[in-house]
Design an enzyme around this catalytic site. Sequence first.
Site, mmCIF file in Angstrom:
data_model
loop_
_atom_site.group_PDB
_atom_site.id
_atom_site.type_symbol
_atom_site.label_atom_id
_atom_site.label_comp_id
_atom_site.label_asym_id
_atom_site.label_seq_id
_atom_site.Cartn_x
_atom_site.Cartn_y
_atom_site.Cartn_z
ATOM 1 N N HIS A 165 147.220 58.073 -23.232
ATOM 2 C CA HIS A 165 146.770 56.713 -22.865
ATOM 3 C C HIS A 165 146.285 56.596 -21.405
ATOM 4 O O HIS A 165 145.249 56.012 -21.136
ATOM 5 C CB HIS A 165 147.924 55.737 -23.129
ATOM 6 C CG HIS A 165 147.494 54.340 -23.438
ATOM 7 N ND1 HIS A 165 148.190 53.513 -24.284
ATOM 8 C CD2 HIS A 165 146.454 53.597 -23.002
ATOM 9 C CE1 HIS A 165 147.582 52.338 -24.357
ATOM 10 N NE2 HIS A 165 146.530 52.363 -23.584
ATOM 11 N N ASP B 273 142.453 50.458 -33.808
ATOM 12 C CA ASP B 273 142.961 51.047 -32.576
ATOM 13 C C ASP B 273 144.286 50.389 -32.201
ATOM 14 O O ASP B 273 144.357 49.172 -32.013
ATOM 15 C CB ASP B 273 141.938 50.814 -31.451
ATOM 16 C CG ASP B 273 142.394 51.446 -30.147
ATOM 17 O OD1 ASP B 273 142.293 52.682 -30.042
ATOM 18 O OD2 ASP B 273 142.876 50.721 -29.256
ATOM 19 N N LYS C 190 148.217 55.951 -29.444
ATOM 20 C CA LYS C 190 148.215 56.566 -28.106
ATOM 21 C C LYS C 190 149.632 56.851 -27.608
ATOM 22 O O LYS C 190 150.573 56.142 -27.964
ATOM 23 C CB LYS C 190 147.516 55.634 -27.101
ATOM 24 C CG LYS C 190 146.197 55.075 -27.615
ATOM 25 C CD LYS C 190 145.440 54.273 -26.590
ATOM 26 C CE LYS C 190 144.280 53.539 -27.249
ATOM 27 N NZ LYS C 190 144.627 52.207 -27.775
ATOM 28 N N TYR D 240 151.407 48.816 -27.277
ATOM 29 C CA TYR D 240 151.040 47.458 -27.717
ATOM 30 C C TYR D 240 152.097 46.846 -28.648
ATOM 31 O O TYR D 240 152.085 45.631 -28.858
ATOM 32 C CB TYR D 240 149.704 47.423 -28.478
ATOM 33 C CG TYR D 240 148.525 48.072 -27.800
ATOM 34 C CD1 TYR D 240 148.458 48.199 -26.424
ATOM 35 C CD2 TYR D 240 147.448 48.545 -28.552
ATOM 36 C CE1 TYR D 240 147.363 48.800 -25.814
ATOM 37 C CE2 TYR D 240 146.347 49.135 -27.947
ATOM 38 C CZ TYR D 240 146.320 49.262 -26.580
ATOM 39 O OH TYR D 240 145.235 49.853 -25.990
HETATM 40 N N1 LIG Z 1 142.811 52.708 -23.753
HETATM 41 C C1 LIG Z 1 143.101 51.690 -22.977
HETATM 42 O O1 LIG Z 1 143.626 51.846 -21.858
HETATM 43 C C2 LIG Z 1 142.762 50.309 -23.441
HETATM 44 C C3 LIG Z 1 142.790 49.233 -22.538
HETATM 45 C C4 LIG Z 1 142.471 47.965 -23.015
HETATM 46 C C5 LIG Z 1 142.122 47.777 -24.350
HETATM 47 N N2 LIG Z 1 142.128 48.841 -25.214
HETATM 48 C C6 LIG Z 1 141.785 48.673 -26.659
HETATM 49 O O2 LIG Z 1 140.507 48.045 -26.746
HETATM 50 C C7 LIG Z 1 140.619 46.851 -27.522
HETATM 51 C C8 LIG Z 1 139.583 45.833 -27.079
HETATM 52 O O3 LIG Z 1 139.698 45.525 -25.714
HETATM 53 P P1 LIG Z 1 140.220 44.116 -25.181
HETATM 54 O O4 LIG Z 1 141.165 43.544 -26.166
HETATM 55 O O5 LIG Z 1 140.665 44.344 -23.796
HETATM 56 O O6 LIG Z 1 138.919 43.229 -25.034
HETATM 57 P P2 LIG Z 1 137.586 42.741 -25.771
HETATM 58 O O7 LIG Z 1 137.468 43.225 -27.146
HETATM 59 O O8 LIG Z 1 136.512 43.029 -24.787
HETATM 60 O O9 LIG Z 1 137.827 41.162 -25.732
HETATM 61 C C9 LIG Z 1 138.836 40.550 -26.482
HETATM 62 C C10 LIG Z 1 138.794 39.059 -26.177
HETATM 63 O O10 LIG Z 1 137.531 38.507 -26.525
HETATM 64 C C11 LIG Z 1 137.688 37.476 -27.517
HETATM 65 N N3 LIG Z 1 136.591 37.640 -28.484
HETATM 66 C C12 LIG Z 1 136.456 38.590 -29.430
HETATM 67 N N4 LIG Z 1 135.312 38.430 -30.111
HETATM 68 C C13 LIG Z 1 134.704 37.343 -29.584
HETATM 69 C C14 LIG Z 1 133.484 36.662 -29.875
HETATM 70 N N5 LIG Z 1 132.672 37.082 -30.843
HETATM 71 N N6 LIG Z 1 133.180 35.567 -29.137
HETATM 72 C C15 LIG Z 1 133.995 35.132 -28.156
HETATM 73 N N7 LIG Z 1 135.169 35.734 -27.829
HETATM 74 C C16 LIG Z 1 135.517 36.836 -28.557
HETATM 75 C C17 LIG Z 1 139.051 37.680 -28.113
HETATM 76 O O11 LIG Z 1 139.613 36.455 -28.498
HETATM 77 P P3 LIG Z 1 139.885 36.000 -30.042
HETATM 78 O O12 LIG Z 1 140.951 36.893 -30.578
HETATM 79 O O13 LIG Z 1 140.327 34.579 -29.883
HETATM 80 O O14 LIG Z 1 138.580 36.119 -30.764
HETATM 81 C C18 LIG Z 1 139.827 38.278 -26.939
HETATM 82 O O15 LIG Z 1 140.317 37.258 -26.097
HETATM 83 C C19 LIG Z 1 142.089 46.435 -27.305
HETATM 84 O O16 LIG Z 1 142.533 45.466 -28.231
HETATM 85 C C20 LIG Z 1 142.770 47.778 -27.403
HETATM 86 O O17 LIG Z 1 142.894 48.165 -28.771
HETATM 87 C C21 LIG Z 1 142.420 50.092 -24.780
#
Ligand SMILES: NC(=O)c1ccc[n+]([C@@H]2O[C@H](COP(=O)([O-])OP(=O)(O)OC[C@H]3O[C@@H](n4cnc5c(N)ncnc54)[C@H](OP(=O)(O)O)[C@@H]3O)[C@@H](O)[C@H]2O)c1
Length: 315
Positions: free
Chosen positions: A113, A48, A82, A53
């Site tokens: 988005h 994704d 997106k 980004y």
């Molecule tokens: N459509 C939208 O508006 C929108 C908005 C936000 C996000 N997104 C997409 O969704 C993806 C995921 O969401 P997100 O990045 O907000 O959050 P997430 O996946 O909920 O959390 C990511 C965070 O958690 C840590 N993490 C990952 N696996 C872990 C584990 N097993 N144990 C402990 N910590 C862990 C990561 O750090 P480390 O890297 O250090 O492991 C990072 O700091 C984004 O990267 C993006 O592609 C889309």
Amino acid sequence: MEFVGQTRELNGGGRLPVIGLGTAAWNKFEEIKSAVIVALQVGYRHFDTASYYGSEGALGAALMEAFQSGVVKREEVFVTTKLWDDEHDDPLAAISRSLKNLQLEYVDLFLLHWPVRLRKGYSLPPKEEDFLPLDIKSTWRGMETCFEMGLTKAIGLSNFSCKKIEDLFSYAKILPAANQVEMHPMWQQKKLRDYCSKKRIQVCAWSPLGGQNTTWGSSVLMDNPIIQEIAQKHGKTVAQVLLRWGIEQGVCVVTRSFNKGRITENFQIFDWCLTAEDSEKINKLEQRKIVRAEHLVNSTTSPYRTVEELWDGEI
Ligand SMILES: NC(=O)c1ccc[n+]([C@@H]2O[C@H](COP(=O)([O-])OP(=O)(O)OC[C@H]3O[C@@H](n4cnc5c(N)ncnc54)[C@H](OP(=O)(O)O)[C@@H]3O)[C@@H](O)[C@H]2O)c1
């Protein structure tokens, strides 16, 4: 290489893997590229990204390397990108830029988005003069053109409420295949999930771990004692319980990690399940949306005067 993991069918064809690697991180070309290569080895097949980004280049470089070395074929991976808030006027030009960055001929899913349109050259948080009148009908038409030209296999939405989707259904020629929204045990989105299921729109959960250590996220989920207790009982990590809960709800999840151990850990969610008792406990958790997006609201130029208007009361 054999396709690893499970997928969900999209309404217009194509299959979205139940777990994907998120890439929302800025100026981290090498980390993202390495993470994608590791994730491919582990078995991830959904990646994704978004023009916003700035991670399309790193993802594209990793995929190109993987295609050339024969690790995986193009048709075995699913790439989502997106359309950003300042690209609504010309989705065709936007997807062409994204494809160039990704070094791909098509993406698998192209999402609108946010239901917000900003002028070029804005900076976050947007100021009053940065908001432009919203015209989702014409933006969607542009995205339909991208689909018709074969530049994307499917088009979809992100951060859309039931009401906004209902409006879109009144004029869309091509229906949205997916809606990517914040979803996790503390923001379960039951109403939106029921609605999307009736409309055959696949929900995809962003920030399934709560997005800890990001500028928008929180550690409330990772620190939650009930989830911690469930994890301990199963001999799993909190992250694995959160992701397993997501896929047991019938959604696809995209989670971000650039750490080899955690990328691997997050994929180990297929050979065990939560009990009815676990689900009951999770269902009772207090609901609180982490990303309310107050910065997209103002009383003059934004189409939304309040966060309730932005989310059509679904907050
Ligand atoms: N459509 C939208 O508006 C929108 C908005 C936000 C996000 N997104 C997409 O969704 C993806 C995921 O969401 P997100 O990045 O907000 O959050 P997430 O996946 O909920 O959390 C990511 C965070 O958690 C840590 N993490 C990952 N696996 C872990 C584990 N097993 N144990 C402990 N910590 C862990 C990561 O750090 P480390 O890297 O250090 O492991 C990072 O700091 C984004 O990267 C993006 O592609 C889309």
